[in-house]
Motif scaffolding. Sequence first.
Motif, PDB file in Angstrom:
ATOM      1  N   ILE A   1      78.857 -28.290 107.208  1.00  0.00           N
ATOM      2  CA  ILE A   1      79.804 -27.470 106.450  1.00  0.00           C
ATOM      3  C   ILE A   1      80.713 -26.697 107.395  1.00  0.00           C
ATOM      4  CG2 ILE A   1      78.292 -27.139 104.456  1.00  0.00           C
ATOM      5  CD1 ILE A   1      77.598 -24.343 105.633  1.00  0.00           C
ATOM      6  N   ASN A   2      81.752 -26.099 106.815  1.00  0.00           N
ATOM      7  CA  ASN A   2      82.485 -25.062 107.526  1.00  0.00           C
ATOM      8  C   ASN A   2      81.649 -23.806 107.417  1.00  0.00           C
ATOM      9  OD1 ASN A   2      84.674 -26.993 107.072  1.00  0.00           O
ATOM     10  ND2 ASN A   2      85.948 -25.332 107.850  1.00  0.00           N
ATOM     11  N   GLU A   3      81.794 -22.952 108.367  1.00  0.00           N
ATOM     12  CA  GLU A   3      81.076 -21.687 108.341  1.00  0.00           C
ATOM     13  C   GLU A   3      81.483 -20.896 107.099  1.00  0.00           C
ATOM     14  OE1 GLU A   3      80.346 -18.010 111.393  1.00  0.00           O
ATOM     15  OE2 GLU A   3      81.814 -19.525 111.867  1.00  0.00           O
ATOM     16  N   PRO A   4      80.505 -20.376 106.319  1.00  0.00           N
ATOM     17  CA  PRO A   4      80.860 -19.518 105.183  1.00  0.00           C
ATOM     18  C   PRO A   4      81.673 -18.315 105.653  1.00  0.00           C
ATOM     19  CG  PRO A   4      78.569 -20.165 105.034  1.00  0.00           C
ATOM     20  CD  PRO A   4      79.065 -20.608 106.387  1.00  0.00           C
ATOM     21  N   THR A   5      82.430 -17.751 104.750  1.00  0.00           N
ATOM     22  CA  THR A   5      83.374 -16.704 105.111  1.00  0.00           C
ATOM     23  C   THR A   5      82.726 -15.362 105.428  1.00  0.00           C
ATOM     24  OG1 THR A   5      83.726 -16.266 102.768  1.00  0.00           O
ATOM     25  CG2 THR A   5      85.277 -17.740 103.852  1.00  0.00           C
ATOM     26  N   SER A   6      81.480 -15.143 105.022  1.00  0.00           N
ATOM     27  CA  SER A   6      80.863 -13.850 105.304  1.00  0.00           C
ATOM     28  C   SER A   6      79.339 -13.968 105.345  1.00  0.00           C
ATOM     29  CB  SER A   6      81.254 -12.824 104.234  1.00  0.00           C
ATOM     30  OG  SER A   6      80.550 -13.088 103.035  1.00  0.00           O
ATOM     31  N   SER A   7      78.703 -12.866 105.681  1.00  0.00           N
ATOM     32  CA  SER A   7      77.241 -12.840 105.697  1.00  0.00           C
ATOM     33  C   SER A   7      76.674 -13.043 104.296  1.00  0.00           C
ATOM     34  CB  SER A   7      76.730 -11.534 106.301  1.00  0.00           C
ATOM     35  OG  SER A   7      77.180 -10.438 105.537  1.00  0.00           O
ATOM     36  N   SER A   8      77.434 -12.697 103.274  1.00  0.00           N
ATOM     37  CA  SER A   8      76.994 -12.927 101.899  1.00  0.00           C
ATOM     38  C   SER A   8      76.838 -14.431 101.631  1.00  0.00           C
ATOM     39  CB  SER A   8      77.993 -12.312 100.911  1.00  0.00           C
ATOM     40  OG  SER A   8      77.599 -12.566  99.589  1.00  0.00           O
ATOM     41  N   GLY A   9      77.770 -15.219 102.131  1.00  0.00           N
ATOM     42  CA  GLY A   9      77.666 -16.676 101.995  1.00  0.00           C
ATOM     43  C   GLY A   9      76.431 -17.216 102.689  1.00  0.00           C
ATOM     44  N   TRP A  10      76.151 -16.691 103.873  1.00  0.00           N
ATOM     45  CA  TRP A  10      74.961 -17.121 104.599  1.00  0.00           C
ATOM     46  C   TRP A  10      73.689 -16.700 103.875  1.00  0.00           C
ATOM     47  CZ3 TRP A  10      74.700 -20.988 107.517  1.00  0.00           C
ATOM     48  CH2 TRP A  10      75.753 -21.331 108.381  1.00  0.00           C
ATOM     49  N   SER A  11      73.717 -15.560 103.190  1.00  0.00           N
ATOM     50  CA  SER A  11      72.512 -15.111 102.481  1.00  0.00           C
ATOM     51  C   SER A  11      72.127 -16.092 101.377  1.00  0.00           C
ATOM     52  CB  SER A  11      72.688 -13.700 101.929  1.00  0.00           C
ATOM     53  OG  SER A  11      73.602 -13.680 100.867  1.00  0.00           O
ATOM     54  N   ALA A  12      73.096 -16.809 100.828  1.00  0.00           N
ATOM     55  CA  ALA A  12      72.790 -17.830  99.817  1.00  0.00           C
ATOM     56  C   ALA A  12      71.927 -18.936 100.428  1.00  0.00           C
ATOM     57  CB  ALA A  12      74.080 -18.417  99.254  1.00  0.00           C
ATOM     58  N   PHE A  13      72.238 -19.330 101.660  1.00  0.00           N
ATOM     59  CA  PHE A  13      71.448 -20.365 102.324  1.00  0.00           C
ATOM     60  C   PHE A  13      70.080 -19.836 102.738  1.00  0.00           C
ATOM     61  CE2 PHE A  13      75.786 -21.971 102.875  1.00  0.00           C
ATOM     62  CZ  PHE A  13      75.623 -23.198 102.238  1.00  0.00           C
ATOM     63  N   SER A  14      70.036 -18.587 103.143  1.00  0.00           N
ATOM     64  CA  SER A  14      68.749 -17.980 103.483  1.00  0.00           C
ATOM     65  C   SER A  14      67.837 -17.952 102.256  1.00  0.00           C
ATOM     66  CB  SER A  14      68.976 -16.562 104.013  1.00  0.00           C
ATOM     67  OG  SER A  14      67.768 -15.990 104.413  1.00  0.00           O
ATOM     68  N   ARG A  15      68.395 -17.563 101.102  1.00  0.00           N
ATOM     69  CA  ARG A  15      67.620 -17.533  99.855  1.00  0.00           C
ATOM     70  C   ARG A  15      67.184 -18.943  99.445  1.00  0.00           C
ATOM     71  NH1 ARG A  15      71.246 -16.428  95.917  1.00  0.00           N
ATOM     72  NH2 ARG A  15      70.985 -18.471  95.030  1.00  0.00           N
ATOM     73  N   LEU A  16      68.036 -19.922  99.649  1.00  0.00           N
ATOM     74  CA  LEU A  16      67.685 -21.310  99.351  1.00  0.00           C
ATOM     75  C   LEU A  16      66.464 -21.740 100.160  1.00  0.00           C
ATOM     76  CD1 LEU A  16      68.249 -24.278  98.343  1.00  0.00           C
ATOM     77  CD2 LEU A  16      69.667 -24.507 100.405  1.00  0.00           C
ATOM     78  N   LEU A  17      66.465 -21.406 101.437  1.00  0.00           N
ATOM     79  CA  LEU A  17      65.398 -21.829 102.344  1.00  0.00           C
ATOM     80  C   LEU A  17      64.117 -21.025 102.161  1.00  0.00           C
ATOM     81  CD1 LEU A  17      67.658 -22.304 105.458  1.00  0.00           C
ATOM     82  CD2 LEU A  17      66.539 -24.129 104.154  1.00  0.00           C
ATOM     83  N   CYS A  18      64.241 -19.800 101.695  1.00  0.00           N
ATOM     84  CA  CYS A  18      63.053 -18.980 101.465  1.00  0.00           C
ATOM     85  C   CYS A  18      63.378 -17.858 100.488  1.00  0.00           C
ATOM     86  CB  CYS A  18      62.506 -18.418 102.776  1.00  0.00           C
ATOM     87  SG  CYS A  18      60.898 -17.644 102.566  1.00  0.00           S
ATOM     88  N   ASN A  19      63.218 -18.142  99.217  1.00  0.00           N
ATOM     89  CA  ASN A  19      63.446 -17.149  98.166  1.00  0.00           C
ATOM     90  C   ASN A  19      62.199 -16.280  98.078  1.00  0.00           C
ATOM     91  OD1 ASN A  19      63.709 -15.690  95.784  1.00  0.00           O
ATOM     92  ND2 ASN A  19      64.739 -17.359  94.717  1.00  0.00           N
ATOM     93  N   THR A  20      62.323 -15.050  98.516  1.00  0.00           N
ATOM     94  CA  THR A  20      61.153 -14.167  98.614  1.00  0.00           C
ATOM     95  C   THR A  20      60.931 -13.314  97.369  1.00  0.00           C
ATOM     96  OG1 THR A  20      62.468 -12.431  99.660  1.00  0.00           O
ATOM     97  CG2 THR A  20      61.389 -14.025 101.124  1.00  0.00           C
ATOM     98  N   SER A  21      61.678 -13.551  96.303  1.00  0.00           N
ATOM     99  CA  SER A  21      61.575 -12.693  95.121  1.00  0.00           C
ATOM    100  C   SER A  21      60.192 -12.745  94.465  1.00  0.00           C
ATOM    101  CB  SER A  21      62.663 -13.037  94.102  1.00  0.00           C
ATOM    102  OG  SER A  21      62.529 -14.372  93.660  1.00  0.00           O
ATOM    103  N   THR A  22      59.559 -13.910  94.472  1.00  0.00           N
ATOM    104  CA  THR A  22      58.186 -14.047  93.964  1.00  0.00           C
ATOM    105  C   THR A  22      57.469 -15.098  94.809  1.00  0.00           C
ATOM    106  OG1 THR A  22      58.658 -15.852  92.418  1.00  0.00           O
ATOM    107  CG2 THR A  22      58.932 -13.599  91.570  1.00  0.00           C
ATOM    108  N   ILE A  23      56.147 -15.121  94.710  1.00  0.00           N
ATOM    109  CA  ILE A  23      55.382 -16.142  95.430  1.00  0.00           C
ATOM    110  C   ILE A  23      55.770 -17.530  94.944  1.00  0.00           C
ATOM    111  CG2 ILE A  23      53.056 -17.086  95.765  1.00  0.00           C
ATOM    112  CD1 ILE A  23      52.059 -14.164  95.738  1.00  0.00           C
ATOM    113  N   SER A  24      55.941 -17.675  93.641  1.00  0.00           N
ATOM    114  CA  SER A  24      56.329 -18.972  93.083  1.00  0.00           C
ATOM    115  C   SER A  24      57.694 -19.419  93.608  1.00  0.00           C
ATOM    116  CB  SER A  24      56.360 -18.896  91.556  1.00  0.00           C
ATOM    117  OG  SER A  24      56.763 -20.112  91.007  1.00  0.00           O
ATOM    118  N   ASN A  25      58.658 -18.496  93.654  1.00  0.00           N
ATOM    119  CA  ASN A  25      59.985 -18.850  94.168  1.00  0.00           C
ATOM    120  C   ASN A  25      59.936 -19.189  95.651  1.00  0.00           C
ATOM    121  OD1 ASN A  25      61.206 -18.606  91.694  1.00  0.00           O
ATOM    122  ND2 ASN A  25      61.986 -16.552  92.069  1.00  0.00           N
TER     123      ASN A  25
END
Length: 143
Positions: A67-91
Amino acid sequence: SSVLRELDLSDNPYITADGLRSLSTLLQSESCCLEVLRLHNMDITDEKAYALADALVGNTSLEKLVINEPTSSSGWSAFSRLLCNTSTISNTHCSNHTLTQIHCHGYGEEVPRSVERYLEMNKYQEHVATTKILMHHPVFNME
C-alpha cells in the motif's frame, strides 16, 4: 480450476473507501486463497485504511499487503486493530494472524513499530492467537 493468489489494483486512485469495503466479500470468504494484495498509488486516506482493515477481518489467507503509507497515525491504528483487536479476548482471538508483511510505498515508507511487532508475531502461526491474548489480557485465567 484456477485460484486467485495475487491481486494488483495499484494505480487506481479513484477506488473509494466503499470500493475497498466491497472487497470484503472476497477477502472474508472461507474459499479465499489470496496471498498478496497490491494497492499502491491509491492515496490511502484514514477512511480507506479503516475500510481496508475492516475488509480484512476474518481473512485467513492474505500474507502480504502493498500500500501507500496511510496519511496519519489514525490510519495505521486501523491496521494495528486488525492484527490485534484488544477490546475483548474473543476479538483478540479473531484478529488477523496470517498477514506477515505490509510494504509501504510513500513518503516515510516505514511501518510503525506497533504494527511491525504484530506482523512479526504472525510469522509464528502455531501459537500467535494465544500469545496475543496473554499479552493483552494478563488477567485471563486458563484454569
